[in-house]
Design an enzyme around this catalytic site. Sequence first.
Site, mmCIF file in Angstrom:
data_model
loop_
_atom_site.group_PDB
_atom_site.id
_atom_site.type_symbol
_atom_site.label_atom_id
_atom_site.label_comp_id
_atom_site.label_asym_id
_atom_site.label_seq_id
_atom_site.Cartn_x
_atom_site.Cartn_y
_atom_site.Cartn_z
ATOM 1 N N SER A 146 0.829 -1.204 0.000
ATOM 2 C CA SER A 146 0.000 0.000 0.000
ATOM 3 C C SER A 146 0.871 1.264 0.000
ATOM 4 O O SER A 146 1.710 1.437 -0.864
ATOM 5 C CB SER A 146 -0.957 -0.036 1.201
ATOM 6 O OG SER A 146 -1.953 0.950 1.093
ATOM 7 N N HIS A 173 1.121 -2.260 -26.607
ATOM 8 C CA HIS A 173 1.412 -0.953 -27.189
ATOM 9 C C HIS A 173 0.642 0.173 -26.523
ATOM 10 O O HIS A 173 0.905 1.339 -26.784
ATOM 11 C CB HIS A 173 1.106 -0.978 -28.692
ATOM 12 C CG HIS A 173 1.800 -2.080 -29.428
ATOM 13 N ND1 HIS A 173 3.167 -2.093 -29.631
ATOM 14 C CD2 HIS A 173 1.323 -3.231 -29.980
ATOM 15 C CE1 HIS A 173 3.502 -3.195 -30.300
ATOM 16 N NE2 HIS A 173 2.396 -3.899 -30.523
ATOM 17 N N ASP A 185 -9.275 -3.468 -5.954
ATOM 18 C CA ASP A 185 -9.140 -4.412 -4.847
ATOM 19 C C ASP A 185 -9.966 -4.014 -3.627
ATOM 20 O O ASP A 185 -9.617 -4.338 -2.514
ATOM 21 C CB ASP A 185 -7.672 -4.560 -4.455
ATOM 22 C CG ASP A 185 -7.051 -3.268 -3.944
ATOM 23 O OD1 ASP A 185 -7.775 -2.249 -3.836
ATOM 24 O OD2 ASP A 185 -5.856 -3.258 -3.637
#
Length: 637
Positions: free
Chosen positions: A193, A509, A466
Site C-alpha cells: 500500500s 502498445h 481491490d
Amino acid sequence: MASLSLKPLYAIFLLLTLTLTLESIIVRASDSSSHYSKFSGVIIPGFASTQLRAWSVLDCPYSPLDFNPLDAVWLDTRKVLSAVNCWLKCMLLDPYNQTDHPECKSRPDSGLSAITELDPGYITGPLSSVWKDWVRWCIEFGIEANAIMAVPYDWRLSASMLEERDLYFHKLKLTFETALKLRGGPSLVFAHSMGNNVFHYFLEWLKLEIAPKMYNKWLDDHIHAYFAVGAPLLGAPESVKAVLSGVTYGLPIAEGTARLMYNSFGSSLWLLPFSEHCRADNSHWRHLFDGKVRGNNTSHCADVEFQLNFSGWPADIINIEVPSKMGNSSAYPSFAEEANAVTSEMECGMPVQLSFSARELSDGTFFKAIEDYDPDSERLLYQLQKLYHDDPVLNPLTPWDRPPLKNIFCIYGVDMKTEVGYHFAPSGKPYPDNWIVTDVIYEFEQALNSRSGNSVNGNHGHTSGDETVPYHSLSWCKTWLGNRVNVTRSPQSEHEGLDVQVHLNVGHHGRDIVPNMTRAQRVKYITYYEDGESIPGRRTAVWELDKVNHRNIVRSPVLMRELWLEMWHDTHPDAKSKFVTKAKRGPLRHDDCYWDYGKARCAWPDHCEYRYLFGDVHLGQSCRLKISPDDLLSHYL
C-alpha cells in the site's frame, strides 16, 4: 597376474571418482544453500500498519487508563473506548508544522513486532494482524531471524517530514547496507500500500545522496527484487472521503473525530488521486545543477489531459453541492464554465453542483473552491503546497516511471467492488461533520454503479480494483512492461495444470493489456504478465489476483505461496527459466494438505498422506506432507 594387479587400481579409481562426485554434490548443495542464505527481506508497511507508542506521561481524567512511556497508542482499543480524548492528544499533529500535541507525543515502534499485530490480544490480535502470517511462512521455510527486517515509520508524517524529524530515509539506506554486510547479498523489498509511495520517495531521495554514476550500481548491489503489493501508484479516492467526511477504519469513533485526526496528518494528502498525464519538475536536478532548491514546482500536463474526460479515471472523483453564493468562480478557471452554466439556479438560490477530476484534486483547485465553506481547506492547501508541491526531492503526486531495479513484481487484487467517486453535500452540522456523502460510485463487473441506483457515465475498465484502490491506479505498473509480454492465467488453488492458459509474446502498445482468455465459473485465477526481454538484465512482472482484498492481501496464502516459489526459483543456481513455472501448483506445507471427503482420503496422494499425531481434532489436520519441502520445490525450477 597383470589383470589381478589392475583390480586394486580400478577400485582406487572408483573410490576417487565416487569421492569427487560426493564432494561436488556437497559443494553444489552448499553453494545453493549459501546463495539462498545471502538474501534479506526488507518490509515497508502501509498506512496505519505500524504500532505507535507513547513517549510522554499523560494523566487521563475520568479514566483508569493513563498514558505512560512506551504504552501502545496505535493501537490500544481499550484506551480508544475509555479515554478517547486522551488518545486523540497522542495521535494528533499540528497541521502546519507537524509537531506533537503539547501534552503527548507518539513515536513508531521498531522491529517485526511493530508490524505483525497492531493490538495484540486474544480477540484484538487476529483482527489487527498485518504481517504476522507472512513472518510465520518465513519461519516455516527456515528463514533465519536476521534475514527479515522491518522498517516501520510514522505513517502520520509526509515524506519530507519523515526525513527531517526521524532521518527515516538515512536509516532505510543504512538498513540495506547493513543487510549486505551481514548476509553478503542484496535484499528483497516487500512494500504494501502506502509503503510503495515511501519506497518511491526513497529511490528519488537516494539520487541526492549518491553520485549519479554510482546510483544504479548501489541499487544493483543492495536490492535484488522489489515486490510492490497493492501499490496505489496513482492514488486512491478513499483518501478524499477521509479528508472530507472521515473514515473510521473499524475503530469505535465517530467519523467526524476520524476526520479531525486524519486531516492533522501530513500524510493525509499522500494518497490523493492524480492524473497520469501531469508531471512535476524534477526538483533534485535543479538541486544538482543550480546548487539550491527552488519552491513552486511547476506541473506540466500533456494535451491529452484536456482531451480526455475525468483525467483518465473512471469518473470524476468528487461531485459536490455548494451554496449558491459562490459567485466568484472566475477565480478558479477549471470550473468557471460549469459554474456560469448554472447562473439561473444561483439567482434562484439553488445549490450548485460542481465536479472535480483527479488533476483538480492534486493541484489544489478543489480545496480553493470550497475554502469559504470548509475550515480545513486552508490547512490542507498549506500542506499540499509545502509538503508536496514544494518538496525538494519529489512531488509525490506525480506518476512513477519504472525504477531502475533488476527485478520488479507488481502484485494486486482485482474484481472487487471498489469506490471510484463520491457525491458530497452540506450536512447542516458544524465542523468536522459539515459534509455528508450522498452517493458513492463503484466500479465492479465491467461497469460503473452508484449506491443510489442512478445511472453513471464514465470510463469503466475490463475489471475493477481491490476494494480500496481502483484498477486504474493499481494497473499503472503495466506501463513498466515492454512491447512483448508473456501472459499466463492459472487457478489460485492447487492444480495439475489442466486449466492453465498461456499466451506468448502478446503485443503491448497501450496502457493496459487485456488477455483473450476464458474463465470458469466460481474459479479464482491469477493472471501473470511477465517481461524478461525488453530491458537487458531486468525483469518486470505484474500479477493480478482475483477477489483478493487490499488490506488482507499480505495475509493471502496464495500470494505467500507464489512469492515463495518465485524467490526459491530466483535464488536457485539450477533455475532454467527466467520466471518460475506455472504448469502446476501442489501443496508445499502441512497446512496445504486436506481431507478429500469424496474419495475418503487425503487429497494430493502423491504429496500428502494420513498421519495422525496426538492433538489432531479432525481428519484434515492429520493430512501431512509425505515428502520434504525441498523435494517438492525442486519441481518448480
